[in-house]
Write an enzyme that holds these catalytic residues in place. Structure first.
Site, PDB file in Angstrom:
ATOM      1  N   TRP A  15      10.588 120.041  95.310  1.00 57.28           N
ATOM      2  CA  TRP A  15      11.808 120.757  94.949  1.00 57.28           C
ATOM      3  C   TRP A  15      13.019 119.834  94.976  1.00 57.28           C
ATOM      4  CZ3 TRP A  15      13.693 123.784  91.876  1.00 57.28           C
ATOM      5  CH2 TRP A  15      14.784 124.632  92.090  1.00 57.28           C
ATOM      6  N   ARG A  35      12.978 111.501 105.802  1.00 59.81           N
ATOM      7  CA  ARG A  35      12.786 110.813 107.083  1.00 59.81           C
ATOM      8  C   ARG A  35      12.143 109.437 106.908  1.00 59.81           C
ATOM      9  NH1 ARG A  35      12.018 116.240 108.467  1.00 59.81           N
ATOM     10  NH2 ARG A  35      13.314 116.938 110.213  1.00 59.81           N
ATOM     11  N   ARG A  36      11.521 109.216 105.769  1.00 59.93           N
ATOM     12  CA  ARG A  36      10.879 107.919 105.512  1.00 59.93           C
ATOM     13  C   ARG A  36      11.752 106.994 104.658  1.00 59.93           C
ATOM     14  NH1 ARG A  36       7.066 111.837 105.206  1.00 59.93           N
ATOM     15  NH2 ARG A  36       7.347 112.090 102.958  1.00 59.93           N
ATOM     16  N   LYS A  83      14.319 127.776 101.448  1.00 57.58           N
ATOM     17  CA  LYS A  83      14.003 129.204 101.519  1.00 57.58           C
ATOM     18  C   LYS A  83      13.217 129.490 102.792  1.00 57.58           C
ATOM     19  CE  LYS A  83      13.939 129.860  96.503  1.00 57.58           C
ATOM     20  NZ  LYS A  83      13.165 130.284  95.313  1.00 57.58           N
ATOM     21  N   GLY A 111      16.318 131.225  92.976  1.00 54.27           N
ATOM     22  CA  GLY A 111      15.925 131.954  91.775  1.00 54.27           C
ATOM     23  C   GLY A 111      14.461 131.731  91.468  1.00 54.27           C
ATOM     24  N   SER A 115       9.054 124.488  90.613  1.00 53.12           N
ATOM     25  CA  SER A 115       9.514 123.112  90.392  1.00 53.12           C
ATOM     26  C   SER A 115       8.730 122.392  89.303  1.00 53.12           C
ATOM     27  CB  SER A 115       9.452 122.325  91.704  1.00 53.12           C
ATOM     28  OG  SER A 115       8.144 122.302  92.227  1.00 53.12           O
ATOM     29  N   LYS A 166      10.127 136.955  99.303  1.00 52.57           N
ATOM     30  CA  LYS A 166       9.138 136.972  98.213  1.00 52.57           C
ATOM     31  C   LYS A 166       7.974 136.039  98.508  1.00 52.57           C
ATOM     32  CE  LYS A 166      10.372 132.807  96.562  1.00 52.57           C
ATOM     33  NZ  LYS A 166       9.516 131.664  96.191  1.00 52.57           N
ATOM     34  N   ASN A 231       2.613 129.663  97.860  1.00 52.74           N
ATOM     35  CA  ASN A 231       2.313 130.812  98.711  1.00 52.74           C
ATOM     36  C   ASN A 231       1.220 131.681  98.098  1.00 52.74           C
ATOM     37  OD1 ASN A 231       4.494 130.685 100.948  1.00 52.74           O
ATOM     38  ND2 ASN A 231       5.602 130.269  99.063  1.00 52.74           N
TER      39      ASN A 231
END
Length: 308
Positions: A15, A35-36, A83, A111, A115, A166, A231
């Site tokens: 994303w 972080r890398r 999210k 929305g 991605s 969602k 998901n």
């Protein structure tokens, strides 16, 4: 109106990378941190007009604390592209940011935004929500293009709740499809899930109409009907007999609905909210019930009138 020229994106997942692509195509200078990263967080954020949070919900508070410790001023506009719900206090991502950056304008981007489709240049639309009209307009202008239509609204809370809840429903729909229960069952599940989302929205004081817009119903439909949804894939794989650990390994990405389902189950239990679908998803994820039992339990609930 102020024009954003430099954007700093915190998070280098699918994303965050897609958001970087959108901004670069509009001519913005984009710096991306994870972080890398070899580049420091301070160097990434310095003099940027937009600070875009695109890390997982689990990592958001920690990254926000790191940014706050840098004391870089309050000129930049925050864009929350995360999210989920925090398990402590049921805070949304923008609320977590607001706690730490009370003087900075904060916006929410949410929305029906898969991605992979956006990165392929397929058309999509999104919402920038903020109580600060000027900040929302600046972010809207930064992202808008002939392939990415951007609307604004003034209900960041409802916008974030729609985007978080969602994901839980997408897991349930994935289970439904994985069990080959058909279009009727899927439609009933999504419709009754919307009723649960509205109950949560009412509890937190969000605007009802927000849930019928892009960040609510729009995001729900995209996430529940596309195999690109992480998901949805978790639910589908659980229905096929995989363990949660195996499903998460297979998708190789964060599925925010897993943690959000558990947060919702806690909310329902403590506050007396009727969230049967979310509760079943949480039990399924914790291996306390099987996919088949979850569906049977929902179908065996007491008969009632169709009320939200």
């Amino acid at each position: 109106m102020q024009e954003a020229k430099v954007a700093a994106i915190l998070g280098a997942g699918a994303w965050g990378t897609t958001l970087a692509q959108l901004l670069r195509s509009n001519g913005l200078e984009v710096r991306q941190w994870s972080r890398r990263s070899e580049t420091s967080l301070a160097a990434t954020l310095a003099e940027a007009d937009l600070w875009i949070m695109a890390v997982s919900m689990a990592g958001l508070a920690s990254v926000a604390d790191q940014v706050a410790a840098l004391q870089l001023g309050d000129r930049a506009i925050w864009v929350s592209a995360t999210k989920g719900l925090a398990d402590l206090g049921w805070r949304t991502p923008s609320q977590v940011l607001s706690d730490r950056f009370p003087l900075q304008p904060i916006t929410v981007l949410s929305g029906p935004n898969l991605s992979k489709e956006i990165s392929q240049g397929l058309p999509a639309a999104t919402v920038i929500a903020s109580r600060d009209r000027h900040a929302a307009a600046v972010v809207q202008q930064a992202f808008a293009s002939d392939r990415f239509r951007v609307y604004t609204n003034r209900d960041p809370l409802g916008t974030e709740l729609g985007g978080a809840l969602k994901n839980v429903i997408a897991i349930a729909v994935g289970v439904c499809d994985g069990l080959c229960l058909g279009a009727n069952a899927r439609s009933a599940l999504v419709t009754r899930a919307l009723a649960e989302i509205l109950r949560v929205g009412a509890y937190f004081g969000a605007r009802t109409e927000t849930f019928f817009g892009l960040s609510g119903l729009g995001d729900l439909l995209a996430t529940c009907t596309s195999p690109l949804s992480r998901n949805y894939q978790v639910g589908f794989r659980l229905a096929q007999g995989e363990s949660l650990a195996a499903a998460l390994t297979a998708i190789a990405a964060t599925a925010e609905g897993v943690s959000t389902a558990r947060v919702l189950a806690q909310l329902a239990s403590r506050e007396g909210l009727e969230l049967p679908i979310a509760a079943c998803v949480a039990e399924l994820l914790d291996n306390r019930i099987s996919p088949t039992t979850a569906i049977e339990r929902l179908m065996a609930r007491d008969l009632k009138a169709e009320l939200v």
